[in-house]
Design an enzyme around this catalytic site. Structure first.
Site, PDB file in Angstrom:
ATOM      1  N   ASN A  19       0.848  -1.191   0.000  1.00 53.58           N
ATOM      2  CA  ASN A  19       0.000   0.000   0.000  1.00 53.58           C
ATOM      3  C   ASN A  19       0.885   1.242   0.000  1.00 53.58           C
ATOM      4  O   ASN A  19       1.901   1.298   0.694  1.00 53.58           O
ATOM      5  CB  ASN A  19      -0.899   0.009   1.237  1.00 53.58           C
ATOM      6  CG  ASN A  19      -1.801   1.232   1.264  1.00 53.58           C
ATOM      7  OD1 ASN A  19      -2.818   1.278   0.576  1.00 53.58           O
ATOM      8  ND2 ASN A  19      -1.429   2.241   2.040  1.00 53.58           N
ATOM      9  N   ARG A  77       1.039  12.696   6.930  1.00 54.46           N
ATOM     10  CA  ARG A  77       1.992  13.669   7.453  1.00 54.46           C
ATOM     11  C   ARG A  77       2.751  13.065   8.635  1.00 54.46           C
ATOM     12  O   ARG A  77       2.232  12.209   9.362  1.00 54.46           O
ATOM     13  CB  ARG A  77       1.280  14.956   7.840  1.00 54.46           C
ATOM     14  CG  ARG A  77       0.464  14.892   9.103  1.00 54.46           C
ATOM     15  CD  ARG A  77      -0.327  16.165   9.303  1.00 54.46           C
ATOM     16  NE  ARG A  77      -0.892  16.237  10.640  1.00 54.46           N
ATOM     17  CZ  ARG A  77      -1.858  17.063  10.991  1.00 54.46           C
ATOM     18  NH1 ARG A  77      -2.384  17.887  10.092  1.00 54.46           N
ATOM     19  NH2 ARG A  77      -2.309  17.080  12.237  1.00 54.46           N
ATOM     20  N   ARG A 110      -7.368   4.181   6.877  1.00 53.94           N
ATOM     21  CA  ARG A 110      -6.464   4.306   5.738  1.00 53.94           C
ATOM     22  C   ARG A 110      -5.627   3.042   5.580  1.00 53.94           C
ATOM     23  O   ARG A 110      -5.403   2.277   6.517  1.00 53.94           O
ATOM     24  CB  ARG A 110      -5.552   5.527   5.914  1.00 53.94           C
ATOM     25  CG  ARG A 110      -6.287   6.858   5.984  1.00 53.94           C
ATOM     26  CD  ARG A 110      -6.894   7.251   4.662  1.00 53.94           C
ATOM     27  NE  ARG A 110      -5.895   7.491   3.639  1.00 53.94           N
ATOM     28  CZ  ARG A 110      -5.272   8.656   3.459  1.00 53.94           C
ATOM     29  NH1 ARG A 110      -5.543   9.692   4.251  1.00 53.94           N
ATOM     30  NH2 ARG A 110      -4.381   8.794   2.497  1.00 53.94           N
ATOM     31  N   GLY A 111      -5.127   2.835   4.351  1.00 51.21           N
ATOM     32  CA  GLY A 111      -4.450   1.586   4.021  1.00 51.21           C
ATOM     33  C   GLY A 111      -3.289   1.242   4.930  1.00 51.21           C
ATOM     34  O   GLY A 111      -3.136   0.096   5.375  1.00 51.21           O
ATOM     35  N   GLU A 155      -0.853   1.102  -6.604  1.00 52.59           N
ATOM     36  CA  GLU A 155      -0.472   2.455  -7.012  1.00 52.59           C
ATOM     37  C   GLU A 155       0.718   2.422  -7.965  1.00 52.59           C
ATOM     38  O   GLU A 155       0.799   3.234  -8.892  1.00 52.59           O
ATOM     39  CB  GLU A 155      -0.146   3.298  -5.780  1.00 52.59           C
ATOM     40  CG  GLU A 155      -1.337   3.637  -4.904  1.00 52.59           C
ATOM     41  CD  GLU A 155      -1.683   2.559  -3.878  1.00 52.59           C
ATOM     42  OE1 GLU A 155      -2.616   2.770  -3.100  1.00 52.59           O
ATOM     43  OE2 GLU A 155      -1.020   1.493  -3.877  1.00 52.59           O
ATOM     44  N   ASP A 163      -3.937  22.914   8.933  1.00 55.34           N
ATOM     45  CA  ASP A 163      -4.203  21.942   7.873  1.00 55.34           C
ATOM     46  C   ASP A 163      -5.051  22.547   6.763  1.00 55.34           C
ATOM     47  O   ASP A 163      -5.298  23.748   6.732  1.00 55.34           O
ATOM     48  CB  ASP A 163      -4.836  20.663   8.445  1.00 55.34           C
ATOM     49  CG  ASP A 163      -6.178  20.911   9.118  1.00 55.34           C
ATOM     50  OD1 ASP A 163      -6.989  21.669   8.553  1.00 55.34           O
ATOM     51  OD2 ASP A 163      -6.431  20.348  10.198  1.00 55.34           O
TER      52      ASP A 163
END
EC number: 4.1.1.98
Length: 497
Positions: free
Chosen positions: A175, A180, A197-198, A241, A290
């Site tokens: 993955n 951040r 998230r992955g 990806e 952010d």
């Protein structure tokens, strides 16, 4: 889909410089706040990518604002301009739900897509530019990298453009994610990944399968543009990806095995951080300014211990900042919007356009225009947007309009909302849904509500009233006035305002 070819980040920078899309800054500039200020002013003016060759206190240059215009995002994806990104979306739509050829002729029509798929496997190298220089153990010192501090109240320097590479214990595929990372020591970073998230999922599975054992992690900085953008694009779950980057580039993605673990990183990356996460080692992360334009809450996340730093000779540190739009993530959102449209249209052919306004923090509000076909149609589309792609899991507001409305023109959208909506009938509220952890407006961290606005013309069954007909000009009169307009000289020079 003919791709522009870049072997690595440096190739891309050379082309940008030739086209006036890269500016070298030789004046000494401080990575503490000053680079952000310069990059922010440049991005807001639609300016070039910036290579700071003499950051104060460092010998390593800093690259910023690389994807600061939609044009450069398109170029990074191998396309000439933003309009051709729809072709990337069509390819992704095909890969998400490929259709077998219906016959011999259809086979030839689909041949280009199948040829592109053949470029998907990675090519592993034995040696790679990213391992030209290696430091390990006590020699590891992240303070030698010009990591930026972006805003006055930020807790510490922050890595922003790192491609984090992980693999779960039961998965063949790696993955890639962008999370951040706060600097807290010469060899320590805080890995801020959200639980869904992955990378975080890989870590959770590892902890369950290997209790108490260290979880291998690598972070690539300054990869080639196709690989960077592959990590932020809605790639189908069945496609890696790296494979998608190969499709964009038109050649297989070259990778190399890390020095200290079995993870594979982009061979041409400028810098690679190798190390591990020790289960149970957590640290408070933040606050940081952010992409919402606010400082976020402090929360605990895993600590990433760096055991090795490998890099190219004369490495370049790739960085960015996030703040109230427009910022680089907002620009990426505008460009990737064109990729989303064909993917959504494959599932919902009635969708005419889909728009994520950058001022809505890139994903928190969506405007959809449709060819409405039945009562309740707008509500079906709302639910589809929220559920079809995980990228829209955090979209708080979905506005659905008819196809006579320009989704990208607020004048049109506000007109539709105020003339075609009854607030009680046409507002959909959904409670207890996933919400971005950075969204402090939600009552519970990570859980909040969503609102759908049906701003379409209402059909029988949705209203008992006679529905208004939009005013349209007489085309013959318009043509006649066009012909005599200059003679009227209303604006002296005879031209319309």
């Amino acid at each position: 889909m003919d791709a522009m070819k870049y072997n690595d980040l440096r190739d891309f920078l050379t082309l940008l410089e030739q086209q006036g899309e890269l500016k070298r800054i030789t004046l000494p500039v401080d990575p503490h706040l000053e680079i952000t200020e310069i990059a922010d002013r440049t991005l807001r003016a639609g300016g070039p990518a910036l290579l700071f060759e003499n950051p104060k206190g460092y010998s390593m240059p800093v690259l910023c604002n690389l994807f600061g215009t939609p044009k450069r995002v398109a170029m990074g994806m191998g396309q000439e301009d933003v309009s051709t990104l729809r072709e990337v979306g069509k390819l992704l739509a095909f890969l998400k739900e490929p259709e077998p050829p219906k016959g011999f002729r259809d086979l030839f029509d689909k041949l280009p897509q199948f040829k592109q798929v053949l470029n998907m496997p990675t090519k592993r190298l034995r040696g790679a530019p990213c391992q030209q220089k290696i430091v390990s153990g006590d020699d590891v010192d992240l303070n030698r990298i010009p990591i930026m501090t972006c805003w006055p109240e930020d807790a510490a320097p922050l890595i922003t453009w790192g491609l984090t590479v992980t693999r779960g214990p039961h998965k063949e595929r790696q993955n890639l994610g962008i999370y951040r990372q706060q600097l807290i020591g010469k060899n320590k970073l805080i890995m801020r990944w959200l639980s869904h998230r992955g990378g975080a999922l890989d870590y959770q599975e590892w902890c369950a399968a290997h209790p108490g054992e260290r979880f291998p992690v690598s972070v690539a900085l300054g990869a080639d543009p196709a690989t960077i953008l592959g990590a932020v694009t809605p790639v189908p779950d069945t496609l890696s990806e790296y494979a998608f980057a190969g499709l964009l580039r038109g050649t297989k993605t070259e990778v190399v095995k890390c020095i200290s673990n079995d993870l594979e990183v982009p061979a041409s990356a400028e810098i690679v951080l190798e190390g591990y996460i020790d289960p149970g080692e957590m640290a408070p992360e933040g606050p940081y300014g952010d992409h919402t334009g606010y400082y976020n809450e402090v929360d605990n996340f895993p600590v990433f211990t760096v055991t090795h730093i490998t890099q190219r000779e004369d490495a370049i540190y790739h960085s960015t900042y996030t703040g109230r739009p427009p910022d680089e993530p907002a620009v990426l959102g505008v460009a990737l919007n064109e990729v989303f449209v064909p993917i959504l249209q494959k599932q919902f052919p009635e969708i005419v356009d889909f728009y994520l306004p950058p001022e809505g923090c890139s994903y928190r509000l969506a405007v959809v225009t449709i060819k409405k076909q039945y009562a309740g149609h707008a509500k079906r589309v709302m639910m589809g947007v929220w559920s079809f792609l995980r990228q829209f899991m955090y979209t708080k507001f979905v506005i659905v309009c008819d196809d006579d409305v320009n989704a990208r023109d607020w004048n049109d959208v506000i007109w539709a909302i105020t003339t075609r909506m009854d607030p009680a009938r046409d507002t959909v509220l959904v409670e207890n849904t996933p919400i971005d952890y950075l969204d402090f407006a939600s009552p519970v961290s990570g859980l909040g509500s969503k609102m759908g606005l049906d701003a379409t013309n209402k059909w029988p069954g949705e209203t008992q009233r006679e529905w208004g007909r939009p005013i349209k000009k007489d085309p013959d009169v318009v043509a006649h006035i066009d012909a005599i307009w200059d003679e009227l000289a209303i604006f002296n020079n005879g031209k319309s305002a």
